[in-house]
Structures are given as structure tokens and as C-alpha cells.
Design a protein around this motif. Structure first.
Motif, PDB file in Angstrom:
ATOM      1  N   ASP A  28       5.120  -0.948  -0.961  1.00 47.83           N
ATOM      2  CA  ASP A  28       4.856  -1.139   0.463  1.00 47.83           C
ATOM      3  C   ASP A  28       4.507  -2.609   0.742  1.00 47.83           C
ATOM      4  OD1 ASP A  28       4.204   0.209   3.171  1.00 47.83           O
ATOM      5  OD2 ASP A  28       2.445  -1.048   2.725  1.00 47.83           O
ATOM      6  N   GLU A  29       5.176  -3.200   1.725  1.00 47.27           N
ATOM      7  CA  GLU A  29       5.019  -4.616   2.037  1.00 47.27           C
ATOM      8  C   GLU A  29       3.589  -4.959   2.449  1.00 47.27           C
ATOM      9  OE1 GLU A  29       7.048  -8.089   4.816  1.00 47.27           O
ATOM     10  OE2 GLU A  29       7.748  -6.026   5.001  1.00 47.27           O
ATOM     11  N   GLU A  30       2.977  -4.137   3.288  1.00 44.16           N
ATOM     12  CA  GLU A  30       1.608  -4.412   3.733  1.00 44.16           C
ATOM     13  C   GLU A  30       0.619  -4.348   2.570  1.00 44.16           C
ATOM     14  OE1 GLU A  30       0.606  -5.548   6.723  1.00 44.16           O
ATOM     15  OE2 GLU A  30       2.766  -5.652   7.130  1.00 44.16           O
ATOM     16  N   ARG A  31       0.840  -3.409   1.686  1.00 42.41           N
ATOM     17  CA  ARG A  31      -0.033  -3.313   0.519  1.00 42.41           C
ATOM     18  C   ARG A  31       0.123  -4.543  -0.392  1.00 42.41           C
ATOM     19  NH1 ARG A  31      -0.188   2.922  -1.663  1.00 42.41           N
ATOM     20  NH2 ARG A  31      -1.067   3.819   0.231  1.00 42.41           N
TER      21      ARG A  31
ATOM     22  N   ALA B  13      -1.754  -7.399   1.129  1.00 42.15           N
ATOM     23  CA  ALA B  13      -3.191  -7.224   0.914  1.00 42.15           C
ATOM     24  C   ALA B  13      -3.559  -7.512  -0.547  1.00 42.15           C
ATOM     25  CB  ALA B  13      -3.602  -5.807   1.306  1.00 42.15           C
ATOM     26  N   LEU B  14      -2.723  -7.074  -1.469  1.00 37.72           N
ATOM     27  CA  LEU B  14      -2.963  -7.304  -2.890  1.00 37.72           C
ATOM     28  C   LEU B  14      -2.925  -8.798  -3.207  1.00 37.72           C
ATOM     29  CD1 LEU B  14      -3.394  -6.206  -5.748  1.00 37.72           C
ATOM     30  CD2 LEU B  14      -0.903  -5.922  -5.916  1.00 37.72           C
ATOM     31  N   ASP B  15      -1.901  -9.490  -2.712  1.00 39.47           N
ATOM     32  CA  ASP B  15      -1.799 -10.931  -2.936  1.00 39.47           C
ATOM     33  C   ASP B  15      -2.977 -11.672  -2.300  1.00 39.47           C
ATOM     34  OD1 ASP B  15       0.375 -11.333  -4.642  1.00 39.47           O
ATOM     35  OD2 ASP B  15       1.824 -11.256  -3.005  1.00 39.47           O
ATOM     36  N   PHE B  16      -3.405 -11.227  -1.119  1.00 36.51           N
ATOM     37  CA  PHE B  16      -4.553 -11.847  -0.452  1.00 36.51           C
ATOM     38  C   PHE B  16      -5.801 -11.730  -1.330  1.00 36.51           C
ATOM     39  CE2 PHE B  16      -8.324 -11.467   2.246  1.00 36.51           C
ATOM     40  CZ  PHE B  16      -8.281 -12.681   2.914  1.00 36.51           C
ATOM     41  N   SER B  17      -6.025 -10.552  -1.880  1.00 41.30           N
ATOM     42  CA  SER B  17      -7.204 -10.321  -2.708  1.00 41.30           C
ATOM     43  C   SER B  17      -7.101 -11.060  -4.045  1.00 41.30           C
ATOM     44  CB  SER B  17      -7.387  -8.822  -2.964  1.00 41.30           C
ATOM     45  OG  SER B  17      -7.638  -8.162  -1.738  1.00 41.30           O
ATOM     46  N   LEU B  18      -5.918 -11.086  -4.638  1.00 41.40           N
ATOM     47  CA  LEU B  18      -5.743 -11.749  -5.928  1.00 41.40           C
ATOM     48  C   LEU B  18      -5.787 -13.266  -5.814  1.00 41.40           C
ATOM     49  CD1 LEU B  18      -2.993  -9.506  -7.557  1.00 41.40           C
ATOM     50  CD2 LEU B  18      -5.427  -9.605  -8.136  1.00 41.40           C
ATOM     51  N   LYS B  19      -5.515 -13.777  -4.611  1.00 37.80           N
ATOM     52  CA  LYS B  19      -5.547 -15.224  -4.405  1.00 37.80           C
ATOM     53  C   LYS B  19      -6.958 -15.761  -4.678  1.00 37.80           C
ATOM     54  CE  LYS B  19      -4.023 -18.695  -1.123  1.00 37.80           C
ATOM     55  NZ  LYS B  19      -3.443 -18.938   0.200  1.00 37.80           N
TER      56      LYS B  19
ATOM     57  N   ALA C 253       0.227 -10.989  -7.475  1.00 41.53           N
ATOM     58  CA  ALA C 253       0.764  -9.730  -7.976  1.00 41.53           C
ATOM     59  C   ALA C 253       1.888 -10.017  -8.972  1.00 41.53           C
ATOM     60  CB  ALA C 253       1.265  -8.871  -6.822  1.00 41.53           C
ATOM     61  N   GLN C 254       2.702 -11.015  -8.686  1.00 44.54           N
ATOM     62  CA  GLN C 254       3.800 -11.399  -9.577  1.00 44.54           C
ATOM     63  C   GLN C 254       3.264 -11.771 -10.963  1.00 44.54           C
ATOM     64  OE1 GLN C 254       7.249 -11.672  -8.856  1.00 44.54           O
ATOM     65  NE2 GLN C 254       7.670 -12.373 -10.935  1.00 44.54           N
ATOM     66  N   LYS C 255       2.259 -12.629 -11.003  1.00 48.09           N
ATOM     67  CA  LYS C 255       1.696 -13.061 -12.287  1.00 48.09           C
ATOM     68  C   LYS C 255       1.076 -11.894 -13.039  1.00 48.09           C
ATOM     69  CE  LYS C 255       0.706 -17.779 -10.799  1.00 48.09           C
ATOM     70  NZ  LYS C 255      -0.371 -18.723 -10.452  1.00 48.09           N
ATOM     71  N   ARG C 256       0.351 -11.050 -12.317  1.00 45.97           N
ATOM     72  CA  ARG C 256      -0.310  -9.913 -12.968  1.00 45.97           C
ATOM     73  C   ARG C 256       0.716  -8.910 -13.492  1.00 45.97           C
ATOM     74  NH1 ARG C 256      -5.943  -9.533 -11.492  1.00 45.97           N
ATOM     75  NH2 ARG C 256      -5.961  -7.604 -12.661  1.00 45.97           N
ATOM     76  N   MET C 257       1.810  -8.722 -12.759  1.00 45.90           N
ATOM     77  CA  MET C 257       2.869  -7.821 -13.227  1.00 45.90           C
ATOM     78  C   MET C 257       3.542  -8.387 -14.479  1.00 45.90           C
ATOM     79  SD  MET C 257       2.827  -5.087 -11.437  1.00 45.90           S
ATOM     80  CE  MET C 257       4.351  -4.364 -11.971  1.00 45.90           C
TER      81      MET C 257
END
Length: 95
Positions: free
Chosen positions: A11-14, A17-23, A29-33
Motif C-alpha cells: 500500500d502506497e500510503e503505508r 508512512a514507513l519511509d517517514f518513520s525510518l527516515k 524501507a528499500q535499505k531495510r528490505m
């Protein structure tokens, strides 16, 4: 080794939100994946197979050029002409 792209529906919104929090953690999210996929590879693929795959993807060793022989550099000949005279301080002898 050639790279491939893996597409995972999410989901794009998720994701935003994930990238915002990981920033806040200086990651994404890309790096963590990518980290998670590397860990999965280490856990799931047996070591002998990983070594085989790594040996296939390792660049071939380039042949080395032969080392240059260490020869002393020749000193250029002195220029011919009038000799250079330098004043010499005479040392007084006591005694």
C-alpha cells in the motif's frame, strides 16, 4: 554479478508512512528490505552453495604486469665550463 529487481505490492500510503518513520533512523524501507533479503539469503542458502555462487560471480583475477627491475637512476653528467670556486674560511690554529 548482474542485479535483478524484485517488485513487491504494498500500500502506497503505508510505504510513505514507513519511509517517514525510518527516515528518523537514517534509513529507508528499500535499505531495510535489502538487509532483510541478505539475511534471508545467509540463513536459507547452505554455505557450500553460497561459496559456489560467490566463486562464479567473483571477477577473474587480472594477470599482473611483471615488476620493473630496480635499476639506479643515472646521474646526468656535470656541465663543463669554468670551475665554481667558493670562498673558504680559514681556521686559525692556536699553538
Amino acid at each position: 554479478m548482474s542485479q535483478v529487481t524484485i517488485n513487491i505490492p504494498f500500500d502506497e500510503e503505508r510505504l510513505k508512512a514507513l519511509d517517514f518513520s525510518l527516515k528518523k533512523e537514517n534509513t529507508s524501507a528499500q535499505k531495510r528490505m535489502e538487509q532483510a533479503l541478505a539475511e534471508l539469503y545467509e540463513k536459507a542458502v547452505p554455505e557450500p552453495l553460497r561459496e559456489y555462487v560467490d566463486s562464479k560471480s567473483a571477477p577473474a583475477a587480472k594477470p599482473r604486469r611483471p615488476a620493473k627491475s630496480e635499476q639506479p637512476k643515472s646521474v646526468p653528467p656535470a656541465k663543463t665550463g669554468a670551475p665554481i670556486s667558493m670562498p673558504v674560511k680559514e681556521v686559525e690554529k692556536n699553538g
